[in-house]
Design a protein around this motif. Structure first.
Motif, PDB file in Angstrom:
ATOM      1  N   VAL A  59      -9.161 128.465  53.635  1.00  0.00           N
ATOM      2  CA  VAL A  59      -8.424 128.775  52.403  1.00  0.00           C
ATOM      3  C   VAL A  59      -8.449 127.590  51.444  1.00  0.00           C
ATOM      4  N   PHE A  60      -8.288 126.391  51.963  1.00  0.00           N
ATOM      5  CA  PHE A  60      -8.301 125.194  51.123  1.00  0.00           C
ATOM      6  C   PHE A  60      -9.611 125.074  50.347  1.00  0.00           C
ATOM      7  N   TRP A  61     -10.749 125.265  51.016  1.00  0.00           N
ATOM      8  CA  TRP A  61     -12.039 125.105  50.330  1.00  0.00           C
ATOM      9  C   TRP A  61     -12.304 126.235  49.346  1.00  0.00           C
ATOM     10  N   TRP A  62     -11.786 127.427  49.634  1.00  0.00           N
ATOM     11  CA  TRP A  62     -11.860 128.487  48.632  1.00  0.00           C
ATOM     12  C   TRP A  62     -11.093 128.084  47.367  1.00  0.00           C
ATOM     13  N   ALA A  63      -9.903 127.542  47.551  1.00  0.00           N
ATOM     14  CA  ALA A  63      -9.079 127.132  46.411  1.00  0.00           C
ATOM     15  C   ALA A  63      -9.735 125.986  45.641  1.00  0.00           C
ATOM     16  N   ALA A  64     -10.421 125.089  46.331  1.00  0.00           N
ATOM     17  CA  ALA A  64     -11.093 123.978  45.664  1.00  0.00           C
ATOM     18  C   ALA A  64     -12.322 124.446  44.895  1.00  0.00           C
TER      19      ALA A  64
ATOM     20  N   TRP B 263      -8.146 125.467  56.574  1.00  0.00           N
ATOM     21  CA  TRP B 263      -9.222 124.766  55.875  1.00  0.00           C
ATOM     22  C   TRP B 263     -10.134 125.731  55.114  1.00  0.00           C
TER      23      TRP B 263
ATOM     24  N   THR C 231     -15.621 134.019  55.114  1.00  0.00           N
ATOM     25  CA  THR C 231     -14.477 133.109  55.230  1.00  0.00           C
ATOM     26  C   THR C 231     -14.878 131.665  54.935  1.00  0.00           C
TER      27      THR C 231
ATOM     28  N   GLY D  57     -16.285 129.632  50.683  1.00  0.00           N
ATOM     29  CA  GLY D  57     -15.674 128.646  49.806  1.00  0.00           C
ATOM     30  C   GLY D  57     -16.115 127.236  50.155  1.00  0.00           C
TER      31      GLY D  57
ATOM     32  N   LEU E  54     -13.024 127.753  43.621  1.00  0.00           N
ATOM     33  CA  LEU E  54     -12.879 128.796  42.603  1.00  0.00           C
ATOM     34  C   LEU E  54     -12.738 128.288  41.160  1.00  0.00           C
ATOM     35  N   PRO E  55     -12.008 127.190  40.885  1.00  0.00           N
ATOM     36  CA  PRO E  55     -11.951 126.717  39.485  1.00  0.00           C
ATOM     37  C   PRO E  55     -13.327 126.386  38.915  1.00  0.00           C
TER      38      PRO E  55
END
Length: 255
Positions: free
Chosen positions: A44-49, A42, A136, A139, A51-52
């Motif tokens: 990693v998921f919120w970092w990916a959400a 989770w 960590t 994000g 960053l754009p």
């Protein structure tokens, strides 16, 4: 400085002082969601959400400051306002804390995308310098405070201005909704990471949100009032810069 502007400025300083005294930071483990509290997947998921939005915000801010360098002072003010308010925290749900966010003002002045940059930088500095939060979970925290909150606040601001051109009311609700939406999203983030054994994600989200609401609703109202005072002060002393923001970011109303 005329008499009216003097008293506005005095009231603003007084409200800031009272606000800081009443909301002195208490003991808490983190700002929003603490370091290492979310499962790795989770986090990693919120970092990916997040960053754009960050990269789009950097692009928008670069264009704004290149075209109008004089706006850097207002950008700094927006960041400072977010930093001060979001540093005032009180213990809340286990592994998190409750506090004002200060992102509504920047959303109104700059638009929501630039706040993804300003808000995330504020969170990073607080994580590194004040031990509020972590890397960590940055994000997830940035998505809730620097993305979801500003976008919700900006949408409410535009809606109220379109319906009735009531600027002070629009600024108040922009700040309050940006604050509350941050914690709706935080509740969701905690719920999906730690669903209830009885009721799943929905039951867990209701539980987390109910605990946040006790402190966050009064904080959202007080933040809205404080933001209106600061907005009035900016209109009195920096009308030209706010007009430039209107043209460059489409984040404010015509003065």
């Amino acid at each position: 400085m005329n008499k009216r502007s003097y008293w506005r400025f005095t009231a603003l300083v007084g409200v800031f002082a009272v606000y800081l005294l009443l909301n002195e930071p208490g003991t808490a483990e983190a700002m929003h969601i603490m370091e290492g509290f979310l499962p790795v997947g989770w986090a990693v998921f919120w970092w990916a959400a997040f960053l754009p939005f960050f990269f789009l915000g950097v692009r928008k801010l670069t264009r704004m400051t290149r075209d109008n360098p004089e706006l850097k002072l207002l950008l700094g003010l927006s960041g400072a306002f977010t930093f001060v308010l979001s540093a005032l925290k009180m213990p809340s749900v286990t592994g998190s804390s409750s506090h004002p966010t200060g992102t509504g003002l920047g959303a109104v002045m700059l638009g929501p995308l630039p706040m993804s940059v300003t808000g995330s930088i504020v969170l990073l500095f607080q994580a590194l310098l004040l031990a509020h939060g972590g890397i960590t979970t940055l994000g997830a925290n940035a998505f809730s405070m620097a993305v979801a909150g500003p976008f919700a606040g900006y949408a409410v601001y535009k809606l109220i201005m379109r319906l009735g051109e009531r600027e002070k009311l629009a600024v108040f609700f922009a700040a309050a909704v940006a604050d509350l939406m941050t914690y709706v999203v935080t509740s969701f983030q905690l719920a999906v990471a730690f669903p209830s054994a009885d009721g799943g994600v929905l039951a867990s989200m209701v539980k987390f949100g109910g605990i946040f609401a006790v402190t966050q609703i009064p904080l959202a109202v007080s933040e809205g009032l404080l933001t209106v005072l600061l907005w009035n002060w900016l209109k009195a002393y920096s009308p030209q810069e706010l007009s430039l923001l209107k043209r460059g970011a489409k984040g404010g109303n015509t003065l």
